[in-house]
Scaffold this motif. Sequence first.
Motif, short mmCIF file in Angstrom:
data_model
loop_
_atom_site.label_atom_id
_atom_site.label_comp_id
_atom_site.label_asym_id
_atom_site.label_seq_id
_atom_site.Cartn_x
_atom_site.Cartn_y
_atom_site.Cartn_z
N THR A 1 0.44 -1.30 -0.19
CA THR A 1 -0.55 0.35 0.30
C THR A 1 0.67 1.67 -0.26
N VAL A 2 2.21 1.50 0.96
CA VAL A 2 2.61 2.46 0.77
C VAL A 2 3.18 2.86 -1.01
N ASP A 3 3.65 1.50 -1.35
CA ASP A 3 4.22 2.25 -2.97
C ASP A 3 3.04 2.31 -3.98
N VAL A 4 2.07 1.41 -3.79
CA VAL A 4 0.87 2.71 -4.23
C VAL A 4 0.18 3.88 -4.08
N MET A 5 0.63 4.13 -2.60
CA MET A 5 -0.31 5.43 -2.31
C MET A 5 1.16 6.67 -3.17
N ARG A 6 2.23 5.86 -2.87
CA ARG A 6 3.24 6.73 -3.31
C ARG A 6 2.99 6.48 -5.18
N TRP A 7 2.91 5.51 -5.84
CA TRP A 7 3.04 5.42 -7.27
C TRP A 7 1.25 6.74 -7.71
N ILE A 8 0.47 6.24 -6.72
CA ILE A 8 -0.63 7.51 -7.33
C ILE A 8 -0.82 8.76 -7.09
N LEU A 9 -0.12 9.33 -5.67
CA LEU A 9 0.60 10.74 -5.16
C LEU A 9 1.08 11.59 -5.70
N GLY A 10 2.07 10.56 -6.08
CA GLY A 10 3.26 11.32 -6.11
C GLY A 10 4.72 12.20 -5.14
N GLU A 11 5.10 12.58 -5.47
CA GLU A 11 6.14 13.21 -4.46
C GLU A 11 5.54 13.14 -2.87
N PRO A 12 6.10 12.55 -1.82
CA PRO A 12 5.67 12.98 -0.16
C PRO A 12 6.12 14.63 0.01
N ALA A 13 5.15 15.23 0.84
CA ALA A 13 6.28 16.27 1.25
C ALA A 13 6.34 16.08 3.01
N SER A 14 5.93 15.56 4.08
CA SER A 14 5.58 15.32 5.07
C SER A 14 5.25 13.58 5.83
N VAL A 15 5.00 13.42 6.79
CA VAL A 15 4.90 12.11 6.75
C VAL A 15 4.71 12.36 8.88
N ILE A 16 3.78 11.70 9.52
CA ILE A 16 3.31 11.83 10.56
C ILE A 16 3.15 10.47 11.34
N ALA A 17 3.70 9.55 11.89
CA ALA A 17 3.35 8.35 12.50
C ALA A 17 3.24 7.91 13.78
N LYS A 18 2.41 6.74 13.85
CA LYS A 18 2.49 5.20 15.06
C LYS A 18 2.37 4.88 14.81
N VAL A 19 3.83 4.23 15.14
CA VAL A 19 3.80 2.35 14.74
C VAL A 19 4.85 2.26 15.91
N ASN A 20 4.34 0.61 16.39
CA ASN A 20 4.22 0.01 17.85
C ASN A 20 4.38 -1.48 17.31
N ASN A 21 4.58 -2.17 18.81
CA ASN A 21 4.33 -3.76 19.35
C ASN A 21 2.64 -3.27 20.09
N TYR A 22 2.24 -4.17 18.87
CA TYR A 22 0.85 -4.29 20.34
C TYR A 22 0.78 -5.78 21.17
N SER A 23 1.21 -6.60 20.28
CA SER A 23 1.15 -8.13 20.42
C SER A 23 2.14 -8.47 20.96
N GLY A 24 3.43 -7.86 21.04
CA GLY A 24 4.50 -8.61 21.80
C GLY A 24 4.68 -9.94 21.21
N ALA A 25 4.58 -10.74 19.88
CA ALA A 25 4.42 -12.11 19.27
C ALA A 25 5.78 -11.80 19.00
N TYR A 26 6.90 -10.92 18.71
CA TYR A 26 7.90 -10.49 18.11
C TYR A 26 8.45 -8.86 18.40
N ASP A 27 9.65 -9.39 18.38
CA ASP A 27 10.57 -7.90 18.98
C ASP A 27 10.84 -6.79 17.68
N ILE A 28 9.39 -6.53 17.33
CA ILE A 28 9.37 -5.98 16.63
C ILE A 28 7.74 -5.22 15.72
N ASP A 29 8.28 -4.40 14.87
CA ASP A 29 6.46 -3.19 14.55
C ASP A 29 5.22 -4.26 14.67
N ASP A 30 3.89 -4.36 14.83
CA ASP A 30 3.11 -5.27 13.82
C ASP A 30 1.44 -3.96 14.29
#
Length: 336
Positions: free
Chosen positions: A186-215
């Motif tokens: 989805t990140v690729d398709v959004m970039r492809w359709i909408l063009g160059e990004p100017a800025s981003v603000i985000a929250k990326v976290n780990n909810y499950s604890g199943a892996y030590d990485i974002d989920d």
Amino acid sequence: MPRIALLSFAHVHAHGYAQQVRDHKDAEIACIWDDDPARGKPAAEQYGVPYFSDLSKVLSDGSIDGVVVNAPTSQHPQVIGAAVEAGKNVFTEKALTVTTADSNRLVEAVRRKGIKFMISLPSRTNPEVLFLKKVVDDGLIGKVTLMRARIAHCAALDSWFHDGSAWFGDEKLAGGGALFDLGCHTVDVMRWILGEPASVIAKVNNYSGAYDIDDNSAAVVEFKNKALGILDVSWVHRAGPNTMELYGTEGFVGKGYPGGGIVLQSKKALADGLEGTVHPSNLPKPPATPMNQWVASMVEDAPMTITVEDGRNLTELLEGIYTSSREGRSVGFPIA
């Protein structure tokens, strides 16, 4: 007939690509390299080809025309870089690299060596995605003001990754979790359709604890054309449609709803005085799959619809999202 070396079976899609090469009328598997013999040797036996633990021996073989890279993403700069410098044509699983700086170096190398390069971004050959892009390019919904894209499954809830695929949960090897793996589409398709990004603000976290990485993650991207993009990527959703929606000044188009198909509302697409919802069925004819495009480019110098620059642009937007979440701030583009 191009002779193809398969470089690593670390990725869950590696066997799928191997079968595509094996079954292709214009390509053949020449050998397999893997830095893990427990992965590489059984694969070599399965496909009836030699196994190598020394990458340099594979890349120095003048009879090898191309390589398919399925190594952990953190190894891409070294593995892809060495293949390009050896003059081998490259097909690689996404993402291109973990950092934009590494992507920039690979772009420069691919251009300098003039090899055939393909990154596997299969959503770009999906008829429904192609229709969304055509609607935007043709101005059928006017100027896009917002795009929303969700992609999710239950990989962390059900602990999908283990044994040979356990590296997907290792940030050092994978570069990131749900967003970096599943979110590429989805990140690729959004970039492809909408063009160059100017800025981003985000929250990326780990909810499950199943892996030590974002989920679990959510991001809002502002593009240079002032459109906003909302990205929702997760390994902890049990159910729900994976939708893409685009809203514009003259209408709306979306896909991924229960029952399937496209939904279009557009004053420009309908007859004068007629308004309503349309479910188009005459979708664009898709190009060949990324693998088939790549092989055709080697055999007959056929053009490809996906480029190394597309891979670079995907990495840049992913890096911006992670940086925003990690540092708790809006991140601007371009990223050097």
